[in-house]
Design an enzyme around this catalytic site. Structure first.
Site, mmCIF file in Angstrom:
data_model
loop_
_atom_site.group_PDB
_atom_site.id
_atom_site.type_symbol
_atom_site.label_atom_id
_atom_site.label_comp_id
_atom_site.label_asym_id
_atom_site.label_seq_id
_atom_site.Cartn_x
_atom_site.Cartn_y
_atom_site.Cartn_z
ATOM 1 N N ASN A 116 11.652 80.712 54.750
ATOM 2 C CA ASN A 116 10.194 80.415 55.923
ATOM 3 C C ASN A 116 9.544 81.232 54.754
ATOM 4 O O ASN A 116 8.471 81.586 54.457
ATOM 5 C CB ASN A 116 10.343 81.076 56.381
ATOM 6 C CG ASN A 116 10.752 79.732 57.447
ATOM 7 O OD1 ASN A 116 9.898 78.563 57.396
ATOM 8 N ND2 ASN A 116 10.750 80.201 59.111
ATOM 9 N N SER A 137 13.254 80.644 63.959
ATOM 10 C CA SER A 137 12.947 80.608 62.545
ATOM 11 C C SER A 137 12.245 81.812 62.038
ATOM 12 O O SER A 137 12.350 81.627 61.273
ATOM 13 C CB SER A 137 11.808 79.405 62.728
ATOM 14 O OG SER A 137 11.592 78.733 63.371
ATOM 15 N N HIS A 160 20.558 79.157 61.967
ATOM 16 C CA HIS A 160 19.271 78.992 61.302
ATOM 17 C C HIS A 160 19.811 77.319 61.051
ATOM 18 O O HIS A 160 19.963 77.380 60.164
ATOM 19 C CB HIS A 160 17.949 80.036 60.942
ATOM 20 C CG HIS A 160 17.448 79.258 60.777
ATOM 21 N ND1 HIS A 160 15.851 79.515 59.592
ATOM 22 C CD2 HIS A 160 15.931 78.206 61.041
ATOM 23 C CE1 HIS A 160 14.906 79.018 59.964
ATOM 24 N NE2 HIS A 160 14.838 78.130 61.011
ATOM 25 N N GLU A 195 21.411 79.200 57.945
ATOM 26 C CA GLU A 195 21.364 80.461 57.710
ATOM 27 C C GLU A 195 21.500 81.350 58.926
ATOM 28 O O GLU A 195 21.201 80.787 59.703
ATOM 29 C CB GLU A 195 19.568 80.258 57.498
ATOM 30 C CG GLU A 195 19.546 81.204 56.046
ATOM 31 C CD GLU A 195 17.316 81.220 56.495
ATOM 32 O OE1 GLU A 195 16.489 80.878 57.482
ATOM 33 O OE2 GLU A 195 16.707 82.432 55.157
HETATM 34 P P1 NAI Z 1 10.903 71.642 70.545
HETATM 35 O O1 NAI Z 1 9.163 72.325 71.393
HETATM 36 O O2 NAI Z 1 10.716 70.312 70.319
HETATM 37 O O3 NAI Z 1 11.658 72.752 71.820
HETATM 38 C C1 NAI Z 1 11.782 73.203 72.767
HETATM 39 C C2 NAI Z 1 12.364 72.899 73.744
HETATM 40 O O4 NAI Z 1 12.326 73.984 74.608
HETATM 41 C C3 NAI Z 1 12.007 72.282 74.799
HETATM 42 O O5 NAI Z 1 11.831 70.510 75.246
HETATM 43 C C4 NAI Z 1 11.585 72.670 75.752
HETATM 44 O O6 NAI Z 1 11.409 71.649 77.164
HETATM 45 C C5 NAI Z 1 12.672 73.291 76.165
HETATM 46 N N1 NAI Z 1 12.179 74.560 76.885
HETATM 47 C C6 NAI Z 1 11.105 75.150 76.432
HETATM 48 N N2 NAI Z 1 11.806 76.495 77.844
HETATM 49 C C7 NAI Z 1 12.827 76.337 78.400
HETATM 50 C C8 NAI Z 1 13.920 77.038 78.829
HETATM 51 N N3 NAI Z 1 13.451 77.921 79.986
HETATM 52 N N4 NAI Z 1 14.568 76.496 79.091
HETATM 53 C C9 NAI Z 1 15.605 75.303 79.158
HETATM 54 N N5 NAI Z 1 14.515 74.988 78.305
HETATM 55 C C10 NAI Z 1 13.447 75.308 77.573
HETATM 56 O O7 NAI Z 1 11.294 72.736 69.650
HETATM 57 P P2 NAI Z 1 11.711 72.560 68.210
HETATM 58 O O8 NAI Z 1 10.960 72.268 67.248
HETATM 59 O O9 NAI Z 1 13.184 72.519 68.910
HETATM 60 O O10 NAI Z 1 12.337 73.988 67.915
HETATM 61 C C11 NAI Z 1 13.025 75.148 68.805
HETATM 62 C C12 NAI Z 1 13.701 76.306 67.920
HETATM 63 O O11 NAI Z 1 13.748 76.169 66.947
HETATM 64 C C13 NAI Z 1 12.263 77.524 67.966
HETATM 65 O O12 NAI Z 1 13.214 78.387 67.713
HETATM 66 C C14 NAI Z 1 12.114 76.784 66.419
HETATM 67 O O13 NAI Z 1 11.626 77.958 65.838
HETATM 68 C C15 NAI Z 1 13.478 76.929 65.988
HETATM 69 N N6 NAI Z 1 13.378 76.318 64.281
HETATM 70 C C16 NAI Z 1 12.627 74.755 64.472
HETATM 71 C C17 NAI Z 1 12.509 74.021 63.407
HETATM 72 C C18 NAI Z 1 11.726 72.311 63.413
HETATM 73 O O14 NAI Z 1 11.944 71.892 62.119
HETATM 74 N N7 NAI Z 1 11.167 72.165 65.002
HETATM 75 C C19 NAI Z 1 13.876 74.192 61.917
HETATM 76 C C20 NAI Z 1 14.652 75.402 62.299
HETATM 77 C C21 NAI Z 1 14.285 75.709 63.738
#
Ligand code: NAI
Length: 275
Positions: free
Chosen positions: A181, A110, A131, A143
Site C-alpha cells: 500500500n 491492510s 496480507h 505480504e
Molecule cells: P468486508 O467488509 O467485506 O468484510 C468484513 C467482515 O467482517 C463483514 O462480513 C463483517 O460482518 C465482519 N465482522 C465485523 N465485525 C465482526 C466481528 N466482531 N466478528 C466477526 N466478524 C465481524 O471487508 P474485507 O474487504 O473483507 O476486509 C477485511 C479485512 O481485510 C480488513 O482488515 C481489510 O483491510 C483487509 N483487506 C482487504 C482487502 C480488499 O481488497 N478488500 C485486501 C487486503 C486486505
C-alpha cells in the site's frame, strides 16, 4: 490442519476458500447467520468457477471442508486468520476472544500496526500479519508482516504455509502500509494530483500507465476498484503515521468521498459504471 477464519466478507470468504482448497478444515465465522449464508453462496459460486476452469477437481469436497458458525470460540484451531472490518476496536475485541496461546494468529489488516494488534492476541510471539490480496483465490502474493514480538518459528511456519497454499510470500516489517500500500498509494495519489493539475484526463492518465508501463489497470481505475473511501482512509493512515507530504490525501479525493463517488461500488468514481 484446522483453521479458523474470522470475518466472512470479501477477504475472509476468499481466505477460507483457499485453505479449504488446499485440504484444510476451516471454520468460517461472522456476526450473523445471514452474513454467513452470503459467504457460503459466494464461496460455492467461486468454487464452481474454479472447477469449470479446471483449477480444482471436486468443488463439493472443498465446500464440505468449510463449517460456518457465528461462535468461533466453540472450536479450538491451530491457525487463526482474522479478516474482520478494518477497525482497530473491532479487531482487538475479536483477537481478545482467541484463547489458544499455542495457535498462530494472523491478521489480514491492510493498514493497522501488527505490533499494536499483537497486544490483544493470545500470544504476541505467535501473532503475525498475513496480507492476502483480492481475490485471495486468484492473487498469488501474501505480504507476511512480522510484528515487534513475532518469533522466527512463527515467521517460518507462515512462510511455509503460504507456499503450501500456492502463494508467493514476501516478508516485510511492521511499517505503515507495509510495501504494497505504501508504493501503490503513492502512485494513485500522484495520478489524482496529475488529474487535479489538468495534465491529462482520467482516461489519458490510465492509458499512459497501462500501455506505457504495462500495468493491467490504470491507477484511477484501480482506485475506483479498491473504493475511493478505502484509498482515502489508507492515505490518511500513511500521512498521519509517516508524516510525509507525499501521502497527503488530495482534496479532490476527499470531496469525492464526501459526495459518495466511491467508485465501482456506488456506480461512480473517476468513471461511471452500470450498477
Ligand atoms: P468486508 O467488509 O467485506 O468484510 C468484513 C467482515 O467482517 C463483514 O462480513 C463483517 O460482518 C465482519 N465482522 C465485523 N465485525 C465482526 C466481528 N466482531 N466478528 C466477526 N466478524 C465481524 O471487508 P474485507 O474487504 O473483507 O476486509 C477485511 C479485512 O481485510 C480488513 O482488515 C481489510 O483491510 C483487509 N483487506 C482487504 C482487502 C480488499 O481488497 N478488500 C485486501 C487486503 C486486505
Amino acid at each position: 490442519m484446522r483453521v479458523t477464519v474470522i470475518g466472512g466478507g470479501t477477504m475472509g470468504s476468499g481466505i477460507a476458500e483457499v485453505f479449504a482448497q488446499f485440504g484444510h478444515d476451516v471454520i468460517l465465522s461472522d456476526i450473523s447467520d445471514s452474513i454467513l449464508r452470503k459467504s457460503e453462496l459466494a464461496i460455492n459460486a467461486s468454487l464452481k468457477k474454479l472447477s469449470e476452469k479446471g483449477i480444482i477437481k471436486e468443488p463439493e469436497r472443498v465446500s464440505e471442508r468449510i463449517l460456518y458458525d457465528t461462535n468461533f470460540t466453540a472450536y479450538d484451531s491451530e491457525f487463526y486468520v482474522e479478516a474482520v472490518i478494518e477497525k482497530p476496536e473491532i479487531k482487538s475485541e475479536v483477537l481478545h476472544k482467541i484463547k489458544n496461546q499455542n495457535a498462530i494468529v494472523a491478521t489480514n489488516t491492510s493498514s493497522i500496526s501488527i505490533t499494536m494488534l499483537s497486544k490483544y492476541a493470545p500470544n504476541p510471539k505467535k501473532f503475525i500479519g498475513m496480507h492476502f490480496f483480492n481475490p485471495p483465490v486468484i492473487m498469488k502474493l501474501i505480504e507476511v508482516v512480522s510484528g515487534y514480538d513475532t518469533d522466527g518459528d512463527t515467521i517460518k511456519r507462515v512462510m511455509d504455509i503460504s507456499k503450501s497454499l500456492g502463494k508467493t510470500p514476501v516478508m516485510v516489517k511492521d511499517f505503515p502500509g507495509f510495501i504494497s500500500n505504501r508504493v501503490l498509494m503513492a502512485l494513485i495519489r500522484e495520478a489524482i494530483i496529475s488529474l487535479e493539475e489538468g495534465i491529462s484526463d482520467a482516461a489519458g492518465i490510465d492509458t499512459i500507465m497501462k500501455l506505457g508501463m504495462n500495468h493491467p489497470m490504470g491507477p484511477l481505475e484501480l482506485s475506483d476498484f479498491i473504493g475511493n473511501d478505502v484509498v482515502y482512509d489508507i492515505l490518511n493512515v500513511l500521512y498521519n503515521d509517516l508524516g510525509y507530504e507525499r501521502f497527503k490525501p488530495p482534496v479532490t479525493l476527499r470531496n469525492m468521498v464526501y459526495a459518495g463517488k466511491l467508485g465501482r461500488k456506488t456506480g461512480e468514481g473517476f468513471y461511471k459504471y452500470d450498477k
